[in-house]
Write a protein that holds these residues in place. Structure first.
Motif, PDB file in Angstrom:
ATOM      1  N   GLN A 113      71.320 -10.702   7.620  1.00  0.00           N
ATOM      2  CA  GLN A 113      71.064 -10.975   8.827  1.00  0.00           C
ATOM      3  C   GLN A 113      71.696 -12.405   9.560  1.00  0.00           C
ATOM      4  O   GLN A 113      72.097 -12.154  10.613  1.00  0.00           O
ATOM      5  CB  GLN A 113      69.459 -11.001   9.311  1.00  0.00           C
ATOM      6  N   PRO A 114      71.805 -13.291   8.597  1.00  0.00           N
ATOM      7  CA  PRO A 114      72.500 -14.458   9.210  1.00  0.00           C
ATOM      8  C   PRO A 114      73.648 -14.366   9.414  1.00  0.00           C
ATOM      9  O   PRO A 114      74.386 -14.872  10.487  1.00  0.00           O
ATOM     10  CB  PRO A 114      72.117 -15.682   8.014  1.00  0.00           C
ATOM     11  N   LEU A 115      74.407 -13.372   8.675  1.00  0.00           N
ATOM     12  CA  LEU A 115      76.079 -13.522   9.005  1.00  0.00           C
ATOM     13  C   LEU A 115      75.966 -12.311  10.408  1.00  0.00           C
ATOM     14  O   LEU A 115      76.809 -12.476  10.911  1.00  0.00           O
ATOM     15  CB  LEU A 115      76.543 -12.418   7.866  1.00  0.00           C
ATOM     16  N   HIS A 116      75.111 -11.509  10.566  1.00  0.00           N
ATOM     17  CA  HIS A 116      74.988 -10.505  11.772  1.00  0.00           C
ATOM     18  C   HIS A 116      74.750 -11.473  12.727  1.00  0.00           C
ATOM     19  O   HIS A 116      75.186 -10.999  13.985  1.00  0.00           O
ATOM     20  CB  HIS A 116      73.920  -9.377  11.597  1.00  0.00           C
ATOM     21  N   GLN A 117      74.255 -12.299  12.661  1.00  0.00           N
ATOM     22  CA  GLN A 117      73.929 -13.247  13.716  1.00  0.00           C
ATOM     23  C   GLN A 117      74.722 -14.696  13.972  1.00  0.00           C
ATOM     24  O   GLN A 117      74.367 -15.296  14.640  1.00  0.00           O
ATOM     25  CB  GLN A 117      72.296 -14.050  13.761  1.00  0.00           C
ATOM     26  N   GLY A 118      75.965 -14.417  13.530  1.00  0.00           N
ATOM     27  CA  GLY A 118      77.042 -15.233  13.622  1.00  0.00           C
ATOM     28  C   GLY A 118      77.277 -16.271  12.541  1.00  0.00           C
ATOM     29  O   GLY A 118      78.422 -17.107  12.592  1.00  0.00           O
ATOM     30  N   GLY A 119      76.734 -16.210  11.335  1.00  0.00           N
ATOM     31  CA  GLY A 119      77.014 -16.946  10.104  1.00  0.00           C
ATOM     32  C   GLY A 119      78.197 -16.658   9.690  1.00  0.00           C
ATOM     33  O   GLY A 119      78.932 -15.489   9.802  1.00  0.00           O
ATOM     34  N   THR A 120      78.664 -17.208   8.641  1.00  0.00           N
ATOM     35  CA  THR A 120      80.096 -17.064   7.858  1.00  0.00           C
ATOM     36  C   THR A 120      79.937 -16.679   6.616  1.00  0.00           C
ATOM     37  O   THR A 120      79.242 -17.257   5.913  1.00  0.00           O
ATOM     38  CB  THR A 120      80.979 -18.194   8.009  1.00  0.00           C
ATOM     39  N   ALA A 121      80.451 -15.562   6.134  1.00  0.00           N
ATOM     40  CA  ALA A 121      80.161 -15.136   4.843  1.00  0.00           C
ATOM     41  C   ALA A 121      81.273 -16.207   3.948  1.00  0.00           C
ATOM     42  O   ALA A 121      82.265 -16.474   4.327  1.00  0.00           O
ATOM     43  CB  ALA A 121      80.833 -13.720   4.663  1.00  0.00           C
ATOM     44  N   THR A 122      80.505 -16.346   2.808  1.00  0.00           N
ATOM     45  CA  THR A 122      81.133 -17.521   1.661  1.00  0.00           C
ATOM     46  C   THR A 122      81.948 -16.778   0.815  1.00  0.00           C
ATOM     47  O   THR A 122      82.765 -17.302  -0.008  1.00  0.00           O
ATOM     48  CB  THR A 122      80.004 -17.939   0.936  1.00  0.00           C
ATOM     49  N   SER A 123      82.149 -15.215   0.866  1.00  0.00           N
ATOM     50  CA  SER A 123      83.165 -14.444  -0.237  1.00  0.00           C
ATOM     51  C   SER A 123      83.429 -13.315   0.371  1.00  0.00           C
ATOM     52  O   SER A 123      82.580 -12.909   1.422  1.00  0.00           O
ATOM     53  CB  SER A 123      82.300 -14.330  -1.417  1.00  0.00           C
ATOM     54  N   PRO A 124      84.186 -12.465  -0.124  1.00  0.00           N
ATOM     55  CA  PRO A 124      84.566 -11.236   0.066  1.00  0.00           C
ATOM     56  C   PRO A 124      83.293 -10.217  -0.098  1.00  0.00           C
ATOM     57  O   PRO A 124      83.133  -9.535   0.858  1.00  0.00           O
ATOM     58  CB  PRO A 124      85.773 -10.965  -0.586  1.00  0.00           C
ATOM     59  N   GLU A 125      82.729 -10.448  -1.110  1.00  0.00           N
ATOM     60  CA  GLU A 125      81.680  -9.662  -1.454  1.00  0.00           C
ATOM     61  C   GLU A 125      80.469  -9.926  -0.306  1.00  0.00           C
ATOM     62  O   GLU A 125      79.696  -8.979  -0.048  1.00  0.00           O
ATOM     63  CB  GLU A 125      81.034  -9.774  -2.733  1.00  0.00           C
ATOM     64  N   ALA A 126      80.273 -11.123  -0.257  1.00  0.00           N
ATOM     65  CA  ALA A 126      79.103 -11.300   1.115  1.00  0.00           C
ATOM     66  C   ALA A 126      79.415 -10.664   2.345  1.00  0.00           C
ATOM     67  O   ALA A 126      78.609  -9.973   2.719  1.00  0.00           O
ATOM     68  CB  ALA A 126      78.877 -12.712   1.209  1.00  0.00           C
ATOM     69  N   LEU A 127      80.701 -10.801   2.590  1.00  0.00           N
ATOM     70  CA  LEU A 127      81.055  -9.848   3.934  1.00  0.00           C
ATOM     71  C   LEU A 127      80.958  -8.515   3.638  1.00  0.00           C
ATOM     72  O   LEU A 127      80.556  -7.809   4.576  1.00  0.00           O
ATOM     73  CB  LEU A 127      82.524 -10.456   4.088  1.00  0.00           C
ATOM     74  N   MET A 128      81.430  -7.848   2.528  1.00  0.00           N
ATOM     75  CA  MET A 128      81.278  -6.493   2.474  1.00  0.00           C
ATOM     76  C   MET A 128      79.772  -5.973   2.563  1.00  0.00           C
ATOM     77  O   MET A 128      79.647  -5.303   3.059  1.00  0.00           O
ATOM     78  CB  MET A 128      82.016  -6.009   1.215  1.00  0.00           C
ATOM     79  N   ARG A 129      79.059  -6.690   1.853  1.00  0.00           N
ATOM     80  CA  ARG A 129      77.526  -6.496   1.689  1.00  0.00           C
ATOM     81  C   ARG A 129      77.080  -6.602   3.304  1.00  0.00           C
ATOM     82  O   ARG A 129      76.270  -5.515   3.689  1.00  0.00           O
ATOM     83  CB  ARG A 129      76.654  -7.405   0.841  1.00  0.00           C
ATOM     84  N   SER A 130      77.334  -7.377   3.888  1.00  0.00           N
ATOM     85  CA  SER A 130      77.108  -7.556   5.336  1.00  0.00           C
ATOM     86  C   SER A 130      77.524  -6.267   6.122  1.00  0.00           C
ATOM     87  O   SER A 130      76.823  -5.820   7.063  1.00  0.00           O
ATOM     88  CB  SER A 130      77.373  -9.050   6.053  1.00  0.00           C
ATOM     89  N   ARG A 131      78.728  -6.100   5.948  1.00  0.00           N
ATOM     90  CA  ARG A 131      79.392  -4.756   6.473  1.00  0.00           C
ATOM     91  C   ARG A 131      78.472  -3.619   6.288  1.00  0.00           C
ATOM     92  O   ARG A 131      78.191  -2.760   7.287  1.00  0.00           O
ATOM     93  CB  ARG A 131      80.877  -4.760   6.364  1.00  0.00           C
ATOM     94  N   TYR A 132      78.321  -3.391   4.999  1.00  0.00           N
ATOM     95  CA  TYR A 132      77.632  -2.308   4.817  1.00  0.00           C
ATOM     96  C   TYR A 132      76.170  -2.401   5.235  1.00  0.00           C
ATOM     97  O   TYR A 132      75.889  -0.973   5.833  1.00  0.00           O
ATOM     98  CB  TYR A 132      77.028  -2.099   3.113  1.00  0.00           C
ATOM     99  N   SER A 133      75.304  -3.342   5.424  1.00  0.00           N
ATOM    100  CA  SER A 133      74.184  -3.441   6.198  1.00  0.00           C
ATOM    101  C   SER A 133      74.256  -2.959   7.548  1.00  0.00           C
ATOM    102  O   SER A 133      73.553  -2.620   8.293  1.00  0.00           O
ATOM    103  CB  SER A 133      73.815  -4.797   5.717  1.00  0.00           C
ATOM    104  N   ALA A 134      75.464  -3.583   8.163  1.00  0.00           N
ATOM    105  CA  ALA A 134      75.780  -3.255   9.440  1.00  0.00           C
ATOM    106  C   ALA A 134      75.946  -1.831   9.800  1.00  0.00           C
ATOM    107  O   ALA A 134      75.467  -1.319  10.768  1.00  0.00           O
ATOM    108  CB  ALA A 134      76.924  -4.058  10.168  1.00  0.00           C
ATOM    109  N   PHE A 135      76.826  -1.362   9.127  1.00  0.00           N
ATOM    110  CA  PHE A 135      76.785   0.303   9.209  1.00  0.00           C
ATOM    111  C   PHE A 135      75.550   0.939   8.956  1.00  0.00           C
ATOM    112  O   PHE A 135      75.134   1.751   9.701  1.00  0.00           O
ATOM    113  CB  PHE A 135      77.721   0.878   8.067  1.00  0.00           C
TER     114      PHE A 135
END
Length: 154
Positions: A22-44
């Motif tokens: 959720q912090p990434l969904h609200q404008g935070g920055t992913a610290t790694s490709p895996e963190a971004l991918m997990r946040s994208r899965y959650s967003a889907f």
């Protein structure tokens, strides 16, 4: 889709949504490709199209996200890494499509590529493959609950 901040994160990390993606969904920055991918899965999973567009490299982002009756059930990260401004994540995502009475199950497996763009990780592209599943009533549920399919998602 509305969710409580105390609910489990769809990415399967075991953390609460508020403490994970959720912090990434609200404008935070992913610290790694895996963190971004997990946040994208959650967003889907949560239907957060604006976040998906923001996390996609602008040269590769589709114009329309499209409505979907896909219900994302489980994420498995098989590997990930980064070197400089490039990264990758190999994952498997289990899903169900269609009305519950006639749901079709499948697994999307992809090796995704990520790059740093304007000081943040973004999704570039991937090599997807989809395999259809036909779970039997007494098989383990593909969602990963450990229960029998007939007692879980059937």
């Amino acid at each position: 889709m509305a969710t409580s901040n105390a609910s489990a994160c769809p990415c399967g990390s075991g953390l609460a949504l508020a403490d994970c993606c959720q912090p990434l969904h609200q404008g935070g920055t992913a610290t790694s490709p895996e963190a971004l991918m997990r946040s994208r899965y959650s967003a889907f999973s949560l239907g957060l199209d604006d976040y998906l567009r923001h996390s996609w490299h602008p040269d590769c982002c589709p114009q329309e996200m499209g409505a979907s009756d896909t219900c994302w059930k489980r994420l498995e990260v098989l590997g990930s890494g980064e070197e400089g401004d490039a990264g990758w994540v190999h994952f498997r995502a289990t899903f169900a499509e269609g009305p519950r009475a006639r749901q079709r199950w499948g697994v999307l497996e992809e090796r995704s590529r990520f790059v740093r763009y304007q000081q943040r990780w973004v999704y570039l592209d991937g090599e997807p493959s989809v395999t259809r599943l036909k779970p039997g009533r007494n098989d383990s549920c593909p969602c990963g609950s450990g229960r029998k399919f007939k007692q879980c998602c059937a």
